[in-house]
Design a protein around this motif. Structure first.
Motif, PDB file in Angstrom:
ATOM      1  N   HIS A  17       0.847  -1.026  -0.077  1.00  0.00           N
ATOM      2  CA  HIS A  17      -0.001   0.039  -0.188  1.00  0.00           C
ATOM      3  C   HIS A  17       0.757   1.089  -0.114  1.00  0.00           C
ATOM      4  CE1 HIS A  17      -3.185   2.794   1.239  1.00  0.00           C
ATOM      5  NE2 HIS A  17      -4.066   1.821   1.166  1.00  0.00           N
ATOM      6  N   PHE A  18       0.511   2.016  -0.648  1.00  0.00           N
ATOM      7  CA  PHE A  18       1.295   3.354  -0.726  1.00  0.00           C
ATOM      8  C   PHE A  18       1.509   4.292   0.634  1.00  0.00           C
ATOM      9  CE2 PHE A  18       0.454   4.565  -5.653  1.00  0.00           C
ATOM     10  CZ  PHE A  18       1.299   3.365  -6.141  1.00  0.00           C
ATOM     11  N   PHE A  19       0.486   4.010   1.436  1.00  0.00           N
ATOM     12  CA  PHE A  19       0.596   4.373   2.775  1.00  0.00           C
ATOM     13  C   PHE A  19       1.818   3.956   3.652  1.00  0.00           C
ATOM     14  CE2 PHE A  19      -0.851   5.368   7.331  1.00  0.00           C
ATOM     15  CZ  PHE A  19      -0.621   6.442   7.210  1.00  0.00           C
ATOM     16  N   ALA A  20       1.714   2.535   3.549  1.00  0.00           N
ATOM     17  CA  ALA A  20       2.837   1.868   4.084  1.00  0.00           C
ATOM     18  C   ALA A  20       4.204   2.088   3.382  1.00  0.00           C
ATOM     19  CB  ALA A  20       2.633   0.340   4.034  1.00  0.00           C
ATOM     20  N   ASN A  21       4.218   2.373   2.376  1.00  0.00           N
ATOM     21  CA  ASN A  21       5.408   2.877   1.636  1.00  0.00           C
ATOM     22  C   ASN A  21       5.814   4.257   2.086  1.00  0.00           C
ATOM     23  OD1 ASN A  21       7.593   2.430  -0.173  1.00  0.00           O
ATOM     24  ND2 ASN A  21       6.516   3.858  -1.886  1.00  0.00           N
ATOM     25  N   ALA A  22       4.981   5.295   2.294  1.00  0.00           N
ATOM     26  CA  ALA A  22       5.078   6.649   2.816  1.00  0.00           C
ATOM     27  C   ALA A  22       5.528   6.451   4.116  1.00  0.00           C
ATOM     28  CB  ALA A  22       3.928   7.498   2.671  1.00  0.00           C
ATOM     29  N   LEU A  23       5.335   5.617   5.028  1.00  0.00           N
ATOM     30  CA  LEU A  23       5.666   5.413   6.401  1.00  0.00           C
ATOM     31  C   LEU A  23       7.263   4.662   6.576  1.00  0.00           C
ATOM     32  CD1 LEU A  23       2.043   4.391   8.056  1.00  0.00           C
ATOM     33  CD2 LEU A  23       3.377   6.765   8.170  1.00  0.00           C
ATOM     34  N   LYS A  24       7.674   4.296   5.170  1.00  0.00           N
ATOM     35  CA  LYS A  24       8.919   3.706   5.091  1.00  0.00           C
ATOM     36  C   LYS A  24       8.791   2.334   5.834  1.00  0.00           C
ATOM     37  CE  LYS A  24      11.617   7.681   4.354  1.00  0.00           C
ATOM     38  NZ  LYS A  24      10.757   8.060   2.836  1.00  0.00           N
ATOM     39  N   ILE A  25       7.833   1.469   5.677  1.00  0.00           N
ATOM     40  CA  ILE A  25       7.771   0.092   6.515  1.00  0.00           C
ATOM     41  C   ILE A  25       8.699  -0.758   5.810  1.00  0.00           C
ATOM     42  CG2 ILE A  25       6.036  -1.707   7.046  1.00  0.00           C
ATOM     43  CD1 ILE A  25       5.615   0.998   8.823  1.00  0.00           C
TER      44      ILE A  25
END
Length: 179
Positions: A109-117
């Motif tokens: 998910h782009f949100f997980a990517n934005a959080l640098k997971i």
């Protein structure tokens, strides 16, 4: 006597029911913060992740963890490969590459990517205004998670600006959570 036994049986049943964390979506937590400011604790998981399932079973059902999280945080469950639409910081995050027919791993998910997971499970903390504090990667026992839950809630993390300060804090921390 029969009524007393029935009542005692009912009370015993209530006391042995599993306690649950009051999970919500990130959108719900961000909206709740506007009414009553509180930090956010987010569990970032995937469906295929074994340690994520272990975290759910062993740590997130521990009565001390449940009570502490429910009292001090808005708790969010977030599937890092899911399709939830997330509205965060005036941007809408989605997962346009998600393949519903795919078994096992899927696109992040782009949100997980934005959080640098970078790994699963990850637990992410946000302050009372929805600003990212930090992710914590990996399975944690209730006692290991207690350190982070209390450090973030009490704002102690703001004083831990060096590796030395963190080591000292970690070494001196005395937990109270049970197994």
């Amino acid at each position: 006597m029969k009524n007393l036994l029935t009542i005692l049986g009912f009370l015993l049943c209530l006391s042995t029911q599993a306690q649950e964390i009051n999970w919500m979506s990130i959108n719900e937590a961000l909206a709740a913060q506007k009414k009553e400011p509180k930090k956010i604790f987010m569990d970032v998981y995937t469906d295929w992740c074994g340690p994520c399932k272990l975290l759910d079973k062993r740590t997130f059902h521990n009565k001390d963890v449940v009570n502490y999280v429910n009292k001090h945080y808005y708790a969010v469950k977030f599937n890092a490969e899911g399709t939830e639409e997330v509205n965060y910081n005036n941007f809408t995050y989605t997962n346009p590459n998600h393949n519903p027919n795919r078994k096992g791993r899927n696109s992040q998910h782009f949100f997980a990517n934005a959080l640098k997971i970078s790994g699963y499970p990850s637990m992410v903390f946000f302050d009372e205004n929805g600003n990212l504090i930090a992710p914590v990667v990996g399975f944690k026992t209730p006692q290991q998670l207690e350190l982070y839950l209390k450090m973030i809630h009490n704002n102690d993390y703001k004083k831990l600006t060096t590796a030395e300060a963190w080591k000292k804090y970690e070494k001196s921390f005395v937990g109270t959570f049970s197994n």
